[in-house]
Design an enzyme around this catalytic site. Structure first.
Site, PDB file in Angstrom:
ATOM      1  N   LYS A 185       0.837  -1.204   0.000  1.00  0.00           N
ATOM      2  CA  LYS A 185       0.000   0.000   0.000  1.00  0.00           C
ATOM      3  C   LYS A 185       0.879   1.264   0.000  1.00  0.00           C
ATOM      4  O   LYS A 185       2.097   1.170   0.120  1.00  0.00           O
ATOM      5  CB  LYS A 185      -0.948  -0.019   1.204  1.00  0.00           C
ATOM      6  CG  LYS A 185      -1.853  -1.263   1.238  1.00  0.00           C
ATOM      7  CD  LYS A 185      -2.949  -1.206   0.173  1.00  0.00           C
ATOM      8  CE  LYS A 185      -3.599  -2.533  -0.193  1.00  0.00           C
ATOM      9  NZ  LYS A 185      -4.278  -3.321   0.778  1.00  0.00           N
TER      10      LYS A 185
HETATM   11  C1  LIG Z   1      -5.483  -4.323   1.073  1.00  0.00           C
HETATM   12  C2  LIG Z   1      -6.944  -4.148   1.091  1.00  0.00           C
HETATM   13  C3  LIG Z   1      -7.724  -4.522   2.192  1.00  0.00           C
HETATM   14  C4  LIG Z   1      -7.184  -5.323   3.350  1.00  0.00           C
HETATM   15  O1  LIG Z   1      -6.143  -4.715   3.986  1.00  0.00           O
HETATM   16  P1  LIG Z   1      -5.275  -5.540   5.068  1.00  0.00           P
HETATM   17  O2  LIG Z   1      -4.568  -4.444   5.807  1.00  0.00           O
HETATM   18  O3  LIG Z   1      -4.338  -6.395   4.275  1.00  0.00           O
HETATM   19  O4  LIG Z   1      -6.188  -6.323   5.904  1.00  0.00           O
HETATM   20  C5  LIG Z   1      -9.063  -4.217   2.188  1.00  0.00           C
HETATM   21  N1  LIG Z   1      -9.635  -3.596   1.144  1.00  0.00           N
HETATM   22  C6  LIG Z   1      -8.934  -3.249   0.046  1.00  0.00           C
HETATM   23  C7  LIG Z   1      -9.633  -2.553  -1.069  1.00  0.00           C
HETATM   24  C8  LIG Z   1      -7.564  -3.529  -0.026  1.00  0.00           C
HETATM   25  O5  LIG Z   1      -6.876  -3.225  -1.126  1.00  0.00           O
END
Ligand SMILES: *Cc1c(COP(=O)(O)O)cnc(C)c1O
Length: 377
Positions: A185
């Site tokens: 991210k």
């Molecule tokens: C990455 C992601 C999540 C989950 O995030 P985590 O921190 O890995 O639990 C949820 N929604 C979207 C759209 C994502 O890209």
């Protein structure tokens, strides 16, 4: 064949993150404490909200947000099918049923307000919207629908640190907003997440739910601020920790610069792909200040995506799909879903190309060159 590798995403850790983590290690307090509190304050200042709770990941954030809003068995929650499965899994954890909505168009891949309207029943309690790639959903229209039908709005802002609608950061429009600090991210602590609540009452509920429903946390007990605790709700262990908070604090400082680098690279792709047929970049009309989390393209109708991905792989270029629609997964087949024409088309033809702040411009040229070779012009 060549021996270079162009990755979809990469991290920007350097000596500053190393130093920050070492300081925490040497302090010998590792679980949620003062560093986490400081990070929450700093992230809150960045998005302009006083109610930020760091948690173990964004999936936990979504789960806690829904529980804190009272979503449970027998309720329905409208979510897009065109998202990561965590969005709808979180609904299922509560016992509620996800109801899948379509995206707006082949150019705007965020949830369609019209589709939301059509899916509302007397069991609908909430909507989760996803700011795809950091591009904001139509929050004005969505909040109007929510008000009219008395629904909660949770924003999945996993892609969106650094995305604003006007002067208001995404995640602060609805009743709660959920962020992810997972490794790929825009800012990362390895694993990690945060919830922003739009009022104190929800924030207080989330703070207790994050740590077993207990009324005090270990930091306070350790430092003699509290001797006893009560358990007032069925909580979880969804805590953040100090090592991650130290990483996240440094990453937050770098976020604007990193997002500017993403924006430049995104613009360069857009330039180079302008006259390439069979590959188009969505959200053409958006000039908003956004996070540019993904470089997604829509392929032509006749392109064999899997074959293209394999060829790109052979050139050392990593690609991916964001996302296969959730309602197609085996574990979701039992859920009755209305026709989602835009989701079917985009889900079948989306391809994600490499994009991160350190990606070299010559690598973007190489990616586009190879795309042109693989797709008949
Ligand atoms: C990455 C992601 C999540 C989950 O995030 P985590 O921190 O890995 O639990 C949820 N929604 C979207 C759209 C994502 O890209």
């Amino acid at each position: 064949m060549n021996n270079q590798n162009i990755y979809l995403s990469d991290i920007t850790y350097d000596a500053e993150e190393e130093k920050a983590v070492l300081e925490v290690l040497r302090s010998r307090w590792l679980t949620m404490g003062e560093v986490t509190k400081t990070f929450e304050k700093e992230f809150g200042d960045y998005i302009d909200s006083p109610h930020v709770m760091a948690v173990s990941n964004c999936t936990a954030a979504l789960h806690l947000a829904l529980i804190a809003l009272g979503i449970s068995d027998g309720d329905e929650v409208i979510v897009p099918s065109f998202t990561f499965v965590a969005t709808s899994n979180a609904v299922r954890y509560t016992g509620a049923a996800p109801v899948f909505a379509d995206i707006k168009s082949l150019d705007d891949w965020t949830i369609s307000p019209d589709s939301i309207r059509q899916l509302i029943t007397n069991r609908t309690r909430a909507v989760i919207v996803v700011h795809y790639g950091g591009y904001p959903c139509d929050m004005q229209a969505i909040m109007d629908i929510a008000k009219e039908h008395n629904l909660y709005v949770v924003e999945d802002a996993a892609h969106g640190p650094g995305s604003w609608i006007g002067s208001r950061h995404i995640g602060t429009w609805g009743d709660a907003g959920c962020f992810s600090f997972f490794s790929n991210k825009n800012m990362t602590s390895g694993e990690g997440g945060a919830i922003v609540a739009n009022n104190e009452e929800i924030a207080e509920r989330i703070k207790k739910l994050r740590s077993h429903g207990m009324t005090t946390v270990s930091w306070d007990r350790h430092h003699g601020h509290a001797y006893q605790y009560d358990v007032v709700s069925l909580g979880y262990n969804y805590r953040f920790d100090e090592l991650r908070a130290a990483l996240a604090r440094v990453q937050l400082k770098k976020l604007d610069l990193n997002n500017r680098k993403r924006a430049e690279r995104h613009a360069y792709y857009r330039d180079l792909l302008r006259n390439v047929s069979g590959v188009s970049i969505p959200f053409a009309q958006r000039g908003d200040k956004v996070s540019y989390h993904l470089l997604s393209v829509l392929l032509g109708e006749n392109t064999d995506r899997l074959d293209l991905m394999k060829k790109m792989r052979s050139f050392g270029i990593q690609t991916s799909v964001h996302y296969p629609p959730i309602h197609h997964f085996s574990n979701y087949r039992d859920i009755k879903t209305a026709p989602l024409p835009n989701t079917e088309i985009v889900g079948g033809r989306e391809l994600t190309l490499p994009l991160h702040p350190m990606l070299a411009l010559k690598d973007i040229e190489y990616v586009v060159q190879k795309l042109k070779e693989c797709i008949p012009q």
